[in-house]
Every structure is written in C-alpha cells, then in structure tokens.
Scaffold this active site. Structure first.
Site, PDB file in Angstrom:
ATOM      1  N   ARG A   1     -19.768  12.459 -35.305  1.00 11.48           N
ATOM      2  CA  ARG A   1     -18.882  11.423 -34.738  1.00 11.48           C
ATOM      3  C   ARG A   1     -19.594  10.092 -34.486  1.00 11.48           C
ATOM      4  O   ARG A   1     -18.940   9.080 -34.256  1.00 11.48           O
ATOM      5  CB  ARG A   1     -18.268  11.909 -33.429  1.00 11.48           C
TER       6      ARG A   1
ATOM      7  N   ARG B   1      -3.135  -6.592 -17.860  1.00 18.13           N
ATOM      8  CA  ARG B   1      -2.975  -6.226 -19.268  1.00 18.13           C
ATOM      9  C   ARG B   1      -1.691  -6.725 -19.912  1.00 18.13           C
ATOM     10  O   ARG B   1      -1.568  -6.671 -21.140  1.00 18.13           O
ATOM     11  CB  ARG B   1      -3.076  -4.704 -19.404  1.00 18.13           C
TER      12      ARG B   1
ATOM     13  N   HIS C   1      -9.964   0.936 -15.561  1.00 20.59           N
ATOM     14  CA  HIS C   1      -9.102   0.887 -14.377  1.00 20.59           C
ATOM     15  C   HIS C   1      -9.405   2.109 -13.526  1.00 20.59           C
ATOM     16  O   HIS C   1      -9.158   3.247 -13.923  1.00 20.59           O
ATOM     17  CB  HIS C   1      -7.637   0.825 -14.800  1.00 20.59           C
ATOM     18  N   ARG C   2      -9.942   1.871 -12.333  1.00 19.26           N
ATOM     19  CA  ARG C   2     -10.594   2.910 -11.553  1.00 19.26           C
ATOM     20  C   ARG C   2      -9.660   3.952 -10.936  1.00 19.26           C
ATOM     21  O   ARG C   2      -9.910   5.136 -10.995  1.00 19.26           O
ATOM     22  CB  ARG C   2     -11.413   2.265 -10.418  1.00 19.26           C
TER      23      ARG C   2
ATOM     24  N   GLN D   1      -8.452  12.537 -22.346  1.00 18.54           N
ATOM     25  CA  GLN D   1      -8.487  11.934 -23.673  1.00 18.54           C
ATOM     26  C   GLN D   1      -8.902  12.937 -24.733  1.00 18.54           C
ATOM     27  O   GLN D   1      -9.746  13.810 -24.501  1.00 18.54           O
ATOM     28  CB  GLN D   1      -9.460  10.748 -23.683  1.00 18.54           C
ATOM     29  N   GLN D   2      -8.298  12.806 -25.914  1.00 15.69           N
ATOM     30  CA  GLN D   2      -8.645  13.655 -27.040  1.00 15.69           C
ATOM     31  C   GLN D   2     -10.145  13.565 -27.326  1.00 15.69           C
ATOM     32  O   GLN D   2     -10.700  12.475 -27.420  1.00 15.69           O
ATOM     33  CB  GLN D   2      -7.845  13.225 -28.272  1.00 15.69           C
TER      34      GLN D   2
ATOM     35  N   CYS E   1       1.600   3.818  -8.254  1.00 11.30           N
ATOM     36  CA  CYS E   1       2.378   2.597  -8.534  1.00 11.30           C
ATOM     37  C   CYS E   1       1.616   1.319  -8.215  1.00 11.30           C
ATOM     38  O   CYS E   1       1.788   0.301  -8.894  1.00 11.30           O
ATOM     39  CB  CYS E   1       3.692   2.637  -7.763  1.00 11.30           C
TER      40      CYS E   1
ATOM     41  N   SER F   1       0.806  -1.227   0.000  1.00 10.33           N
ATOM     42  CA  SER F   1       0.000   0.000   0.000  1.00 10.33           C
ATOM     43  C   SER F   1       0.841   1.280   0.000  1.00 10.33           C
ATOM     44  O   SER F   1       0.403   2.282  -0.596  1.00 10.33           O
ATOM     45  CB  SER F   1      -0.977   0.002   1.177  1.00 10.33           C
TER      46      SER F   1
END
Length: 244
Positions: free
Chosen positions: A158, A185, A90-91, A97-98, A175, A65
């Site tokens: 879009r 992943r 992934h919380r 983001q673009q 981390c 932790s």
C-alpha cells in the site's frame, strides 16, 4: 480501476433528538428537574414546534453547548485519502475507515479532480499514472506473497498507493461539532472535495433536524460578513475590516 463518485448516506441519529436538546436547554433555565418533563416531551404534550422555536431562539443568543447531546452518523464513499485526511482533523468525532491493510486494492478506485478532468491531456496523464500505480501495487503484492508475507502483503504494498485512492468512512459527530465542521468545510476556501461532502451532509442535517441546522453552513452565512482577512476572503461577503 474506475473513477468513483461521492456518495453520502445518513445512518442514524440520537433518538428523540429535538426533545433531548430541548430538555438540555430547559435545564439551564428551569428551576425544576427536566427528567420530570421528559414523559410530557415524548408524549407530544409539549408541542414539537414549541420545542423547535425555543431551541432556535436560544441558539441565536450564542448558547449552543446543549446540542452536543445529540449525534448524527453518516456513511461516506467516493472520497480520496486526501479528503479523509482533512476530515479526521476534526477532533470531537468518531471515525471508522476502510483499511488498506485488510482490504486489498486489486482494482483500485480513485477520485479524479474536476480541474484535471476538464483538460484532456491532464486527464490522460492522470489516468495513465493510476494504471501504473495499480500495476506496481499488484506486482509488489504478488512478490511479497511469494516471499512469505502472505496476509501481510497489503500493508507493505500500500505504500505506493496515491492520495487519489478512494476510501470509505463512517463518521459520527455531535451537532455542535457538525456546525463547526460546516463553518469550515462549506466555506468557498475549503478544498472542493471536502466541501462537496460537507454540503451533502448539511442538506441531510437540515432535513433531519431543521431547528438546529436551518442556518447551518459557512460561518459567513451566519455572520453576514467574512471572518477571514481580506487576503483570504472569497469576495462573497465583505470582510470585518471593510464593514466600517
């Protein structure tokens, strides 16, 4: 409308990362106040290798932790919207983001799956469809502008864009969250695109903070066996059920 390749760049990390993690770990086991130790850490009086060894050995016990106190930030381009949808699940992370609302896709870049690229007729059909999408998007946007939507045209046009459309994202994870991200992943069962991105990020993390990430990667790499059921195992490691 070119095919786009993955690019992962390191942007930033919490300053004095190793010393900060070491201080956080030590506070858990130290009777004193680690703030009094902090100047000695920054001055190098406490050898960085001593800090790294202590952190690595403590993490081996399962205590991780304290590594949440350090975060790393990456810029990524050349991923599809299909990939970014997986990433943002992934919380414990921050994402920028673009936007397809504010950035017009007048010359849409796209991601070409390797399995499609290897088959000439599949590639031809894929690229033909990308051209059709580009044409439809441009036509719809022009029609919307002509009918008064102007700056709002992007957000409606879009809707015809595919999951293959390329996107760019800045992401920050602590981390501990990064380790969890890599556990899932970097696994052979992960989708090829997000796995390639995770592998690139892991290589950077190992270079920037080896005391924390030297053993990072798919969960099986740390366990020595596959935590999946036999039905879903890739075969690289034995499953827990077959260990005996």
């Amino acid at each position: 409308m070119p095919e786009k390749q993955l690019r992962v760049e390191f942007l930033a990390m919490t300053p004095d990362a190793l010393s900060l993690i070491y201080a956080a770990f030590r506070q858990c086991y130290h009777a004193g106040f680690v703030a009094d130790m902090w100047p000695r850490l920054l001055s190098g009086e406490i050898d960085p290798q001593v800090q790294a060894d202590f952190v690595s050995k403590t993490m081996e016990s399962g205590h991780d932790s304290p590594i949440e106190h350090v975060s790393m930030t990456f810029a990524v381009e050349g991923i599809s919207r299909a990939c970014s949808h997986q990433i943002v699940r992934h919380r414990i992370a921050s994402y920028s983001q673009q936007s397809q609302r504010y950035v017009a896709e007048n010359d849409m870049d796209y991601i070409l799956p390797p399995a499609i690229a290897r088959i000439p007729e599949a590639r031809e059909r894929f690229e033909s469809f990308m051209a059709e999408v580009q044409s439809a998007y441009s036509d719809l946007r022009d029609i919307l502008v002509a009918n008064g939507r102007k700056s709002k045209a992007n957000e409606d046009a879009r809707f015809v864009l595919p999951q293959a459309a390329e996107t760019k994202i800045v992401l920050t994870m602590n981390c501990r969250s990064l380790h969890h991200f890599f556990h899932l992943r970097c696994c052979n069962r992960a989708q090829w695109e997000v796995r390639a991105m995770a592998d690139a990020m892991l290589a950077i993390c190992k270079d920037k903070l080896p005391a924390i990430f030297a053993n990072g990667g798919a969960r099986c790499e740390q366990l020595g066996y596959c935590p999946e059921s036999p039905k879903f195992a890739c075969g690289k490691y034995p499953t827990r059920d077959t260990l005996g």
